[in-house]
Design a protein around this motif. Sequence first.
Motif, short mmCIF file in Angstrom:
data_model
loop_
_atom_site.label_atom_id
_atom_site.label_comp_id
_atom_site.label_asym_id
_atom_site.label_seq_id
_atom_site.Cartn_x
_atom_site.Cartn_y
_atom_site.Cartn_z
N VAL A 7 0.92 -1.14 -0.01
CA VAL A 7 0.07 -0.01 0.04
C VAL A 7 0.96 1.30 0.10
CG1 VAL A 7 -2.02 1.29 1.32
CG2 VAL A 7 -1.72 -1.23 1.20
N LEU A 8 0.83 2.01 -1.08
CA LEU A 8 1.70 3.31 -1.22
C LEU A 8 0.70 4.42 -1.27
CD1 LEU A 8 4.29 1.64 -3.99
CD2 LEU A 8 4.63 1.94 -1.53
N PRO A 9 1.40 5.50 -1.10
CA PRO A 9 0.60 6.87 -1.47
C PRO A 9 0.66 6.98 -2.85
CG PRO A 9 2.63 7.19 -0.22
CD PRO A 9 2.50 5.64 -0.19
N GLU A 10 -0.25 7.66 -3.28
CA GLU A 10 -0.34 7.95 -4.81
C GLU A 10 0.68 8.97 -5.28
OE1 GLU A 10 -1.69 6.92 -7.43
OE2 GLU A 10 -2.74 5.32 -6.61
N SER A 11 1.24 8.49 -6.48
CA SER A 11 2.20 9.51 -7.25
C SER A 11 1.42 10.99 -7.69
CB SER A 11 2.75 8.85 -8.63
OG SER A 11 1.72 8.30 -9.38
N PRO A 12 2.34 11.88 -7.77
CA PRO A 12 1.67 13.08 -8.20
C PRO A 12 1.37 13.31 -9.57
CG PRO A 12 3.84 13.30 -7.61
CD PRO A 12 3.65 11.76 -7.66
N VAL A 13 0.34 14.23 -9.95
CA VAL A 13 0.14 14.67 -11.07
C VAL A 13 1.07 16.00 -11.58
CG1 VAL A 13 -1.71 15.32 -12.68
CG2 VAL A 13 -2.02 13.22 -11.51
N GLN A 14 1.59 15.98 -12.48
CA GLN A 14 2.12 17.22 -13.07
C GLN A 14 1.61 18.03 -14.39
OE1 GLN A 14 6.48 16.81 -13.62
NE2 GLN A 14 6.87 18.99 -14.58
#
Length: 304
Positions: A7-14
Motif C-alpha cells: 500500500v503506497l501513497p499515490e504518485s503526483p500529477v504534473q
Amino acid sequence: MDNNQFVLPESPVQEIQHPLLEQKKIKLAIKRDDLLHPAISGNKWRKLKYNLINMKSKGYDSFVTFGGAFSNHLYASAMACKTFNLTGHAIIRGPDIDENNPTIKMARACGMNLYAVNRKTYRLRHDPAYLKSLQTEFPNSFIIPEGGTNKAALSGVAELAKSLPQSDYVICATGSGGTVAGLAKGCAHSTQVMGIAVLKQADYLNQEIAQLLTDKHSGAPWQLLTDHHYGGYGKFTEDVWTFCQLMRQTYQLPLEPIYTGKMLFAVWQLISQDYFPQGSSIMTIHTGGLQGLDGLRYRGLITR
C-alpha cells in the motif's frame, strides 16, 4: 511478506504549460508514476503488485520470470527480490550474459538468479509445455510472464486508473499491452484510453489487449496507435531524444526515449496536428523505466 507493504501513497500529477497547448486549447498533464515506489518504478510496480500478492497467497516461495538483458521488468523484478526478501529466477534472452551490463550488475547485486537461453528457447516463453518444464525445474515457483503482463497485472493498473482525475484521454506507452488493458478496465467509459506502441508491426497487440480484457469488458473504450515507434523497440530518433532533454530542462521532467519519452513526443506531435479536439484534457502516464538510461549510455546510444 505483509500485504501492507504493497500500500503506497499515490504518485503526483504534473501539469504542463506551453504556448502550443494554449494555442490548441489543450490541457496536458502527466501522472508521475516514476515517483510511485523508491525502487520499483512505474507500471512495473503496478503490474508486479498483485502478482506478488497472488504468489504469497498461493504459498509459492519463489518466482520465475523472463526478460531481455536491459529490460525494465528484469530490473523491477530484481528490486522486488531485494525489497521483499524473495527468491527470483529470470530467464534471460541470450545466448550469453554480459556481466558489465548495468541492469545485469544490479540484478546480481539484488541476489536474483539469472539463466541465459538462446533466442529459439526464449521464444517458447508462452509455450505451455516449456512453462511446465520450468515448473519442474523450479518447484514451488510462481511464473510471472515477460513484462509482468497478465490478469493480475490489470488489477494494479486499474488502481492507477481510478486514482486519475477525470480526463478526456488517458495515454500511455505500450510494449506488451498490459498497461492499456488495465487503464481501460479502470477508467470511466467517458474516457478514451490510447496506447502508443513503441515497437514496429504492433497491430497484433490489439488482439492481446482484447484477450486480457475479455468479452465482458465494460470500462473505457481504447485504441492503439502503431505509427509512432520511431524506429522500433529499443530504437529512437534524434528528435525524440532532443525532446526528452528539453522536457527535463524546461519542466524538470525526466524521460527516457524508449517508452515514456517516445509516447509524450508522439502526443506532442498529435496535438500540433490538431488530432485532439479543442478543449480536450489529456492525461499521460509516466511508466517509469528511467534506469534504462544507464543501459543506453552503456551501449553508446546516448552520451549524456
